[in-house]
Design a protein around this motif. Structure first.
Motif, PDB file in Angstrom:
ATOM      1  N   ARG A  81       0.826  -1.217   0.000  1.00 46.62           N
ATOM      2  CA  ARG A  81       0.000   0.000   0.000  1.00 46.62           C
ATOM      3  C   ARG A  81       0.857   1.263   0.000  1.00 46.62           C
ATOM      4  O   ARG A  81       0.654   2.180   0.794  1.00 46.62           O
ATOM      5  CB  ARG A  81      -0.973  -0.007   1.181  1.00 46.62           C
ATOM      6  N   LEU A  82       1.842   1.265  -0.901  1.00 46.70           N
ATOM      7  CA  LEU A  82       2.754   2.388  -1.149  1.00 46.70           C
ATOM      8  C   LEU A  82       3.767   2.609  -0.026  1.00 46.70           C
ATOM      9  O   LEU A  82       4.536   3.565  -0.084  1.00 46.70           O
ATOM     10  CB  LEU A  82       1.988   3.699  -1.399  1.00 46.70           C
ATOM     11  N   TYR A  83       3.822   1.737   0.965  1.00 46.21           N
ATOM     12  CA  TYR A  83       4.775   1.907   2.063  1.00 46.21           C
ATOM     13  C   TYR A  83       6.190   1.564   1.590  1.00 46.21           C
ATOM     14  O   TYR A  83       6.397   0.574   0.889  1.00 46.21           O
ATOM     15  CB  TYR A  83       4.395   1.013   3.242  1.00 46.21           C
ATOM     16  N   ALA A  84       7.166   2.380   1.974  1.00 47.54           N
ATOM     17  CA  ALA A  84       8.578   2.171   1.620  1.00 47.54           C
ATOM     18  C   ALA A  84       8.728   1.853   0.134  1.00 47.54           C
ATOM     19  O   ALA A  84       9.173   0.760  -0.243  1.00 47.54           O
ATOM     20  CB  ALA A  84       9.183   1.059   2.473  1.00 47.54           C
ATOM     21  N   PRO A  85       8.387   2.806  -0.730  1.00 48.01           N
ATOM     22  CA  PRO A  85       8.324   2.521  -2.166  1.00 48.01           C
ATOM     23  C   PRO A  85       9.649   2.653  -2.908  1.00 48.01           C
ATOM     24  O   PRO A  85       9.695   2.434  -4.121  1.00 48.01           O
ATOM     25  CB  PRO A  85       7.356   3.600  -2.664  1.00 48.01           C
ATOM     26  N   GLU A  86      10.737   2.999  -2.213  1.00 51.89           N
ATOM     27  CA  GLU A  86      11.969   3.360  -2.901  1.00 51.89           C
ATOM     28  C   GLU A  86      12.504   2.249  -3.819  1.00 51.89           C
ATOM     29  O   GLU A  86      12.925   2.521  -4.952  1.00 51.89           O
ATOM     30  CB  GLU A  86      13.043   3.753  -1.877  1.00 51.89           C
ATOM     31  N   ALA A  87      12.490   1.001  -3.348  1.00 54.46           N
ATOM     32  CA  ALA A  87      13.020  -0.098  -4.167  1.00 54.46           C
ATOM     33  C   ALA A  87      12.194  -0.277  -5.432  1.00 54.46           C
ATOM     34  O   ALA A  87      12.733  -0.444  -6.533  1.00 54.46           O
ATOM     35  CB  ALA A  87      13.060  -1.386  -3.353  1.00 54.46           C
ATOM     36  N   TRP A  88      10.878  -0.233  -5.265  1.00 57.42           N
ATOM     37  CA  TRP A  88      10.015  -0.376  -6.431  1.00 57.42           C
ATOM     38  C   TRP A  88      10.176   0.805  -7.380  1.00 57.42           C
ATOM     39  O   TRP A  88      10.170   0.644  -8.600  1.00 57.42           O
ATOM     40  CB  TRP A  88       8.561  -0.523  -6.012  1.00 57.42           C
ATOM     41  N   ALA A  89      10.316   2.003  -6.839  1.00 58.70           N
ATOM     42  CA  ALA A  89      10.477   3.184  -7.686  1.00 58.70           C
ATOM     43  C   ALA A  89      11.725   3.061  -8.553  1.00 58.70           C
ATOM     44  O   ALA A  89      11.716   3.407  -9.742  1.00 58.70           O
ATOM     45  CB  ALA A  89      10.529   4.444  -6.826  1.00 58.70           C
ATOM     46  N   GLY A  90      12.807   2.561  -7.981  1.00 57.24           N
ATOM     47  CA  GLY A  90      14.025   2.375  -8.745  1.00 57.24           C
ATOM     48  C   GLY A  90      13.867   1.334  -9.837  1.00 57.24           C
ATOM     49  O   GLY A  90      14.351   1.521 -10.963  1.00 57.24           O
ATOM     50  N   ARG A  91      13.187   0.247  -9.510  1.00 58.05           N
ATOM     51  CA  ARG A  91      12.986  -0.813 -10.500  1.00 58.05           C
ATOM     52  C   ARG A  91      12.098  -0.339 -11.644  1.00 58.05           C
ATOM     53  O   ARG A  91      12.347  -0.630 -12.815  1.00 58.05           O
ATOM     54  CB  ARG A  91      12.372  -2.030  -9.807  1.00 58.05           C
ATOM     55  N   ILE A  92      11.058   0.408 -11.304  1.00 62.29           N
ATOM     56  CA  ILE A  92      10.164   0.952 -12.324  1.00 62.29           C
ATOM     57  C   ILE A  92      10.915   1.930 -13.217  1.00 62.29           C
ATOM     58  O   ILE A  92      10.761   1.923 -14.446  1.00 62.29           O
ATOM     59  CB  ILE A  92       8.943   1.623 -11.655  1.00 62.29           C
ATOM     60  N   LEU A 121       0.866   9.003   0.073  1.00 63.29           N
ATOM     61  CA  LEU A 121       0.753   9.295  -1.350  1.00 63.29           C
ATOM     62  C   LEU A 121       1.792  10.329  -1.771  1.00 63.29           C
ATOM     63  O   LEU A 121       2.460  10.171  -2.804  1.00 63.29           O
ATOM     64  CB  LEU A 121      -0.654   9.817  -1.663  1.00 63.29           C
ATOM     65  N   ASP A 122       1.938  11.380  -0.986  1.00 63.40           N
ATOM     66  CA  ASP A 122       2.892  12.439  -1.290  1.00 63.40           C
ATOM     67  C   ASP A 122       4.317  11.888  -1.343  1.00 63.40           C
ATOM     68  O   ASP A 122       5.098  12.213  -2.256  1.00 63.40           O
ATOM     69  CB  ASP A 122       2.767  13.534  -0.229  1.00 63.40           C
ATOM     70  N   TRP A 123       4.673  11.056  -0.383  1.00 66.25           N
ATOM     71  CA  TRP A 123       6.018  10.475  -0.353  1.00 66.25           C
ATOM     72  C   TRP A 123       6.255   9.563  -1.551  1.00 66.25           C
ATOM     73  O   TRP A 123       7.312   9.623  -2.194  1.00 66.25           O
ATOM     74  CB  TRP A 123       6.230   9.710   0.949  1.00 66.25           C
ATOM     75  N   PHE A 124       5.274   8.723  -1.850  1.00 64.84           N
ATOM     76  CA  PHE A 124       5.416   7.815  -2.988  1.00 64.84           C
ATOM     77  C   PHE A 124       5.642   8.582  -4.283  1.00 64.84           C
ATOM     78  O   PHE A 124       6.577   8.287  -5.046  1.00 64.84           O
ATOM     79  CB  PHE A 124       4.184   6.921  -3.120  1.00 64.84           C
ATOM     80  N   LEU A 125       4.800   9.556  -4.556  1.00 66.42           N
ATOM     81  CA  LEU A 125       4.935  10.309  -5.803  1.00 66.42           C
ATOM     82  C   LEU A 125       6.274  11.029  -5.858  1.00 66.42           C
ATOM     83  O   LEU A 125       6.853  11.189  -6.937  1.00 66.42           O
ATOM     84  CB  LEU A 125       3.778  11.290  -5.945  1.00 66.42           C
ATOM     85  N   THR A 127       9.056   9.872  -4.799  1.00 64.26           N
ATOM     86  CA  THR A 127      10.150   8.932  -5.093  1.00 64.26           C
ATOM     87  C   THR A 127      10.273   8.635  -6.584  1.00 64.26           C
ATOM     88  O   THR A 127      11.299   8.110  -7.019  1.00 64.26           O
ATOM     89  CB  THR A 127       9.949   7.596  -4.349  1.00 64.26           C
ATOM     90  N   LEU A 128       9.236   8.942  -7.358  1.00 63.25           N
ATOM     91  CA  LEU A 128       9.278   8.661  -8.795  1.00 63.25           C
ATOM     92  C   LEU A 128       9.992   9.787  -9.531  1.00 63.25           C
ATOM     93  O   LEU A 128       9.765  10.965  -9.247  1.00 63.25           O
ATOM     94  CB  LEU A 128       7.861   8.517  -9.353  1.00 63.25           C
TER      95      LEU A 128
END
Length: 241
Positions: A81-92, A121-125, A127-128
């Motif tokens: 649920r968008l928690y700690a998204p940094e790894a996924w953001a890098g992979r994407i 939501l703000d943090w996730f966006l 990281t992209l």
């Protein structure tokens, strides 16, 4: 800015008579699809994120001018649920880089059980990378609020406009691009039914309005049953001229 009309996914056996000749091999479907449409939304990535080599392959295989939108993985949107998204953001970002000029929009569909959390939501966006065009589809009703729209605007992310059973149809444009998902006109079930010409004429009017206001519009039909998505996409495109 222009508009792009397509479907959510392309590899459906039951599209044999709506788009594909009989006995078309699954490998050949994308080539036939990309000759008929200029964009598609990849949904398989929600269940298993492809390798970066797959994105590079799509960049080579898809024709010039074709744009691929990609649905974010459920490991990010539903499990965490968008928690700690940094790894996924890098992979994407790595995958998006390989897609090159074929990249359209990253679709982030949140879980219907994921209630509003502005900070997450703000943090996730944040990281992209800003060069990844993003759209967020909210399924929990608490998100449909002007404060959330402001967060999207600040990050240049699109609010995903929805049509479908039990979903609010809010015509909110929060980014230079507008993202529309048409899940079917059936009031009792998602992904079911075929839109009438009158319905599609109404959507053509909205797309023209967004286009006139300087937005680039991406619209995808997700009512794949019976080939409805294909026929509706063709009709909407013809109505837009």
């Amino acid at each position: 800015m222009g508009w792009h009309i397509g479907t959510s996914g392309w590899s459906y056996d039951h599209w044999e008579h709506a788009l594909y000749p009989p006995r078309t091999r699954p490998w050949d479907r994308l080539g036939i699809y990309s000759a008929a449409f200029s964009t598609v939304e990849l949904n398989a990535s929600f269940y298993r994120w492809p390798r970066t080599t797959a994105f590079a392959s799509w960049r080579r295989r898809l024709p010039e001018g074709f744009l691929l939108s990609v649905k974010a993985p459920r490991g990010l949107t539903h499990a965490k649920r968008l928690y700690a998204p940094e790894a996924w953001a890098g992979r994407i970002a790595d995958s998006w880089h390989e897609l090159g000029p074929r990249r359209a929009v990253l679709l982030v569909q949140l879980s219907p059980h994921h209630a509003r959390d502005d900070a997450r939501l703000d943090w996730f966006l944040g990281t992209l990378p800003p060069w990844i065009r993003t759209a967020v589809e909210f399924r929990h009703p608490s998100w449909h609020d002007p404060g959330v729209f402001d967060i999207l605007r600040r990050h240049g992310a699109a609010y995903c406009v929805m049509s479908g059973a039990g979903l609010p149809c809010i015509l909110e444009a929060t980014a230079p691009h507008v993202y529309v998902r048409l899940h079917g006109p059936d009031h009792g079930h998602l992904y079911a039914g075929s839109y009438s010409d009158a319905d599609l004429g109404w959507w053509a009017g909205r797309i023209r309005e967004w286009d006139a206001a300087g937005h680039e519009v991406f619209a995808y039909f997700n009512n794949d049953g019976g080939g409805n998505a294909v026929r509706n996409a063709f009709t909407l495109r013809s109505l837009l001229g």
